[in-house]
Design a protein around this motif. Sequence first.
Motif, PDB file in Angstrom:
ATOM      1  N   TYR A   1      -7.646  -3.406 -26.066  1.00 25.69           N
ATOM      2  CA  TYR A   1      -7.144  -2.059 -25.768  1.00 25.69           C
ATOM      3  C   TYR A   1      -7.331  -1.092 -26.928  1.00 25.69           C
ATOM      4  CZ  TYR A   1      -3.146  -3.608 -28.542  1.00 25.69           C
ATOM      5  OH  TYR A   1      -2.358  -4.076 -29.557  1.00 25.69           O
TER       6      TYR A   1
ATOM      7  N   PHE B   1      -3.225 -12.838 -20.112  1.00 23.14           N
ATOM      8  CA  PHE B   1      -2.737 -12.266 -21.375  1.00 23.14           C
ATOM      9  C   PHE B   1      -3.119 -13.208 -22.504  1.00 23.14           C
ATOM     10  CE2 PHE B   1       0.142 -10.870 -24.635  1.00 23.14           C
ATOM     11  CZ  PHE B   1       0.218  -9.500 -24.420  1.00 23.14           C
TER      12      PHE B   1
ATOM     13  N   LEU C   1       4.542 -17.017 -26.880  1.00 29.00           N
ATOM     14  CA  LEU C   1       3.358 -17.416 -26.110  1.00 29.00           C
ATOM     15  C   LEU C   1       2.350 -18.158 -26.986  1.00 29.00           C
ATOM     16  CD1 LEU C   1       2.021 -14.410 -24.014  1.00 29.00           C
ATOM     17  CD2 LEU C   1       2.765 -16.623 -23.165  1.00 29.00           C
ATOM     18  N   ALA C   2       2.245 -17.740 -28.232  1.00 27.19           N
ATOM     19  CA  ALA C   2       1.223 -18.319 -29.116  1.00 27.19           C
ATOM     20  C   ALA C   2       1.462 -19.813 -29.360  1.00 27.19           C
ATOM     21  CB  ALA C   2       1.129 -17.524 -30.406  1.00 27.19           C
TER      22      ALA C   2
ATOM     23  N   VAL D   1      -8.642 -11.422 -36.689  1.00 26.45           N
ATOM     24  CA  VAL D   1      -8.055 -10.652 -35.600  1.00 26.45           C
ATOM     25  C   VAL D   1      -8.705  -9.278 -35.472  1.00 26.45           C
ATOM     26  CG1 VAL D   1      -5.937  -9.466 -34.886  1.00 26.45           C
ATOM     27  CG2 VAL D   1      -5.846 -11.827 -35.649  1.00 26.45           C
ATOM     28  N   THR D   2      -8.944  -8.628 -36.611  1.00 27.70           N
ATOM     29  CA  THR D   2      -9.432  -7.237 -36.536  1.00 27.70           C
ATOM     30  C   THR D   2     -10.943  -7.147 -36.580  1.00 27.70           C
ATOM     31  OG1 THR D   2      -9.401  -6.979 -38.931  1.00 27.70           O
ATOM     32  CG2 THR D   2      -7.387  -6.388 -37.743  1.00 27.70           C
TER      33      THR D   2
ATOM     34  N   SER E   1      -2.699 -14.997 -25.965  1.00 31.86           N
ATOM     35  CA  SER E   1      -1.513 -15.343 -26.742  1.00 31.86           C
ATOM     36  C   SER E   1      -1.735 -15.199 -28.241  1.00 31.86           C
ATOM     37  CB  SER E   1      -1.108 -16.785 -26.437  1.00 31.86           C
ATOM     38  OG  SER E   1      -2.171 -17.645 -26.744  1.00 31.86           O
ATOM     39  N   TRP E   2      -2.956 -15.442 -28.702  1.00 34.17           N
ATOM     40  CA  TRP E   2      -3.216 -15.457 -30.150  1.00 34.17           C
ATOM     41  C   TRP E   2      -3.534 -14.073 -30.676  1.00 34.17           C
ATOM     42  CZ3 TRP E   2      -8.058 -13.554 -30.175  1.00 34.17           C
ATOM     43  CH2 TRP E   2      -8.794 -13.722 -28.979  1.00 34.17           C
ATOM     44  N   GLN E   3      -3.859 -13.175 -29.777  1.00 32.63           N
ATOM     45  CA  GLN E   3      -4.111 -11.789 -30.166  1.00 32.63           C
ATOM     46  C   GLN E   3      -3.659 -10.948 -29.002  1.00 32.63           C
ATOM     47  OE1 GLN E   3      -8.109 -10.973 -31.364  1.00 32.63           O
ATOM     48  NE2 GLN E   3      -7.648  -8.867 -31.893  1.00 32.63           N
ATOM     49  N   SER E   4      -2.459 -10.405 -29.116  1.00 34.13           N
ATOM     50  CA  SER E   4      -1.808  -9.799 -27.959  1.00 34.13           C
ATOM     51  C   SER E   4      -2.707  -8.818 -27.231  1.00 34.13           C
ATOM     52  CB  SER E   4      -0.544  -9.064 -28.398  1.00 34.13           C
ATOM     53  OG  SER E   4       0.310  -9.944 -29.064  1.00 34.13           O
TER      54      SER E   4
ATOM     55  N   GLY F   1      -1.668 -11.142 -35.372  1.00 35.65           N
ATOM     56  CA  GLY F   1      -2.352 -11.122 -34.073  1.00 35.65           C
ATOM     57  C   GLY F   1      -1.425 -10.815 -32.912  1.00 35.65           C
ATOM     58  N   VAL F   2      -0.152 -11.125 -33.060  1.00 39.34           N
ATOM     59  CA  VAL F   2       0.807 -10.867 -31.981  1.00 39.34           C
ATOM     60  C   VAL F   2       1.493  -9.532 -32.265  1.00 39.34           C
ATOM     61  CG1 VAL F   2       2.902 -11.688 -30.846  1.00 39.34           C
ATOM     62  CG2 VAL F   2       1.112 -13.314 -31.502  1.00 39.34           C
ATOM     63  N   ASN F   3       1.475  -8.639 -31.289  1.00 34.24           N
ATOM     64  CA  ASN F   3       1.934  -7.271 -31.564  1.00 34.24           C
ATOM     65  C   ASN F   3       3.373  -6.991 -31.143  1.00 34.24           C
ATOM     66  OD1 ASN F   3       1.917  -6.880 -28.789  1.00 34.24           O
ATOM     67  ND2 ASN F   3       0.079  -5.617 -28.759  1.00 34.24           N
ATOM     68  N   HIS F   4       4.064  -8.022 -30.617  1.00 36.54           N
ATOM     69  CA  HIS F   4       5.405  -7.740 -30.091  1.00 36.54           C
ATOM     70  C   HIS F   4       6.224  -9.024 -30.116  1.00 36.54           C
ATOM     71  CE1 HIS F   4       8.503  -6.174 -27.451  1.00 36.54           C
ATOM     72  NE2 HIS F   4       7.948  -4.982 -27.538  1.00 36.54           N
TER      73      HIS F   4
ATOM     74  N   THR G   1       1.152  -2.985 -25.445  1.00 39.57           N
ATOM     75  CA  THR G   1       1.947  -2.977 -26.673  1.00 39.57           C
ATOM     76  C   THR G   1       3.443  -2.954 -26.389  1.00 39.57           C
ATOM     77  OG1 THR G   1       1.705  -0.578 -26.702  1.00 39.57           O
ATOM     78  CG2 THR G   1       0.181  -1.823 -28.065  1.00 39.57           C
TER      79      THR G   1
ATOM     80  N   GLY H   1       5.386  -5.471 -25.061  1.00 34.43           N
ATOM     81  CA  GLY H   1       6.097  -6.742 -24.963  1.00 34.43           C
ATOM     82  C   GLY H   1       5.879  -7.430 -23.635  1.00 34.43           C
ATOM     83  N   ALA H   2       6.888  -8.233 -23.228  1.00 35.34           N
ATOM     84  CA  ALA H   2       6.755  -9.052 -22.029  1.00 35.34           C
ATOM     85  C   ALA H   2       7.025  -8.205 -20.800  1.00 35.34           C
ATOM     86  CB  ALA H   2       7.722 -10.229 -22.091  1.00 35.34           C
TER      87      ALA H   2
ATOM     88  N   GLU I   1       8.470 -10.093 -28.192  1.00 30.34           N
ATOM     89  CA  GLU I   1       8.662 -10.751 -26.901  1.00 30.34           C
ATOM     90  C   GLU I   1       7.487 -11.662 -26.537  1.00 30.34           C
ATOM     91  OE1 GLU I   1      11.119  -6.868 -25.259  1.00 30.34           O
ATOM     92  OE2 GLU I   1       9.261  -7.448 -24.279  1.00 30.34           O
ATOM     93  N   LEU I   2       6.349 -11.433 -27.167  1.00 29.76           N
ATOM     94  CA  LEU I   2       5.159 -12.206 -26.834  1.00 29.76           C
ATOM     95  C   LEU I   2       4.870 -13.289 -27.860  1.00 29.76           C
ATOM     96  CD1 LEU I   2       3.103  -9.098 -25.866  1.00 29.76           C
ATOM     97  CD2 LEU I   2       4.004 -10.811 -24.294  1.00 29.76           C
TER      98      LEU I   2
END
Lengths: 239, 349
Positions: free
Chosen positions: A174, A141, B129-130, B251-252, A143-146, B120-123, A126, A128-129, B125-126
């Motif tokens: 997680y 990792f 990527l998607a 996602v959930t 990408s579509w669901q961190s 779906g993306v929690n941050h 959780t 970030g990068a 910075e990421l």
Amino acid sequence: MKHMQSKSMNLYFFMAMFIFSFQLVFSQKNTEKLIVNIVPIFNGESILKDTWYVTQSKDSIQLSKLKFYLTNFVLIDKESSTDTIKKQQLIDVFKKKTLSIELSDIIYTNNYVLNFDIGVDEKFNTSGANAGDLDPINGMFWSWQSGYINFKIEGKSPSCTTRKNKFQFHIGGYQKPNATIRTLAFNLASIKEKTLTINLDAYPFFKSIHLDSQNQVMIPGKEANSVANLLPKMFSIHE
Amino acid sequence: MNKVTKHILFSFGLFLCFGFVVLKNKKLLFEYPEYWPIPHYDFSKLSMSENEFQLGRHLFYDPILSRDNTISCASCHTQATGFAHVDHELSHGIDGRIGKRNSMTIMNLAWNTSFMWDGGVNHIELQALAPISSENEMDASLEQVVDKLNASEKYRTLFYNVHNDSIITGQRTLLAITQFVVMLTTSNSKYDKHIRKEVGGEFTEQEKNGLSIFRNKCASCHTEPLFTNNQFENNGLKIDPTLNDFGRQLVTNNPEDSLKFKVPTLRNIQFTKPYMHDGRFETLQEVINHYTSDVQHSNTVSEVLKNNIKLTHREKVDLLVFLRTLTDKEFLFDKRFTFPLKNKQPIKS
């Protein structure tokens, strides 16, 4: 005059601090290294690419990818005090240099047990990068669901009716109740030459997996969670 | 040596030590109105430097991020429309492939707690990527992108300017993109000036009335000052059988999240059409009519929509007039956020 005094006091203080920190850096602490070596096998045979193996449920398989994270190394001594070594290492069975984990600053007093996790804990999922072995560039990792893929095993088997007979298990997630990180503990009492050698045996993984019916897990959830329960069974001390 | 000389020498020494560092890489300030909440994003991993911002800006506008160098972030996120994809219900990416959702705006992301329509993306910075790895968008991998960047002299220089070495990693690439997008703050609309009682913020009677209707009927989800509560809601849209998109549930895996989507900000909404996660509405009139007369009732529909919102024709017009006060032209045409010109390199070290 008073002013002068406090100035020279300050000077002494800083000199003392300087010498102290100097000593701290160069003093001989009794810290050493511990090497953890991973030996990938399949039921006693070494794991190689493009080589056929037979699982307990009589599926013929070839392995093309076997990657996983080992993290959170904690040494516990007989008095139950713990020493945590910050390290996350991505093991790639087909990359030899990743199979050796060097833990430094170990104090070898009374170390009794080494704990570590298979997978990446929630904090790094959780935050970030991340860099190094946790850099998302490593293909571990989502990408579509961190979240990190804690354990990845891919290959092919004639038992799989999938495209190119592939099986793919990407085990991650997680969030509770389906967190897939698993902890291992190894007794250090009998290790030789500061090296702990651990077998990673892919055979137990396929013990309860029948590839004709179960050949893909690519998302977090109940199924990933139950497959994650197989992972600790793959690790044992190399005799 | 007298005291004054000592001071001058000392200051000169300090300048020698630190002066060049400051000149080399101008620091950025993240500014926002003092009455806004504290940003959710923790900026500590960013250099907060002009050079990293410019690097991120180059990456944002560069199709090098896609498999065949045809699609950039800006392909679907255009500044003049609040970084949304105007006139496209569903965004299209590489090889003309069509995605399944309308591209979201990129504004005030420092306050976002999750990303994408389904969270779906929690941050932040990421987030990049998607689209980089989505096969309908850029269809690449971070590894491929970093390989291409490492092979580019331009990017090796730009990364060097930020990190004092030219090593390009996945993390550094993602952080640079973050440094750019996180700076896209919009806080100078007529509405903002009205709140701050500044010149240019004088509301007409109609706008005042629209604001009070908004606060009564819409603000529980589209909460001021960001105009989103960062939650996921089912706003009662009919299921589109060609998409069968169940939103956050994907996602959930939780049936209680069925048909829930991220509550989007309404800032610059005048220009972010089409609207909704699948871009089904062309105009804001259609959006308002949906909420007053077309909400589909189901187990997961938002509490506040269980009874249709009631608005007279005149109230609808006032509400529309108010929504236009959320337009921030300074942001939509801010030259710092536009395509970086070839000859305009970031500050050299």
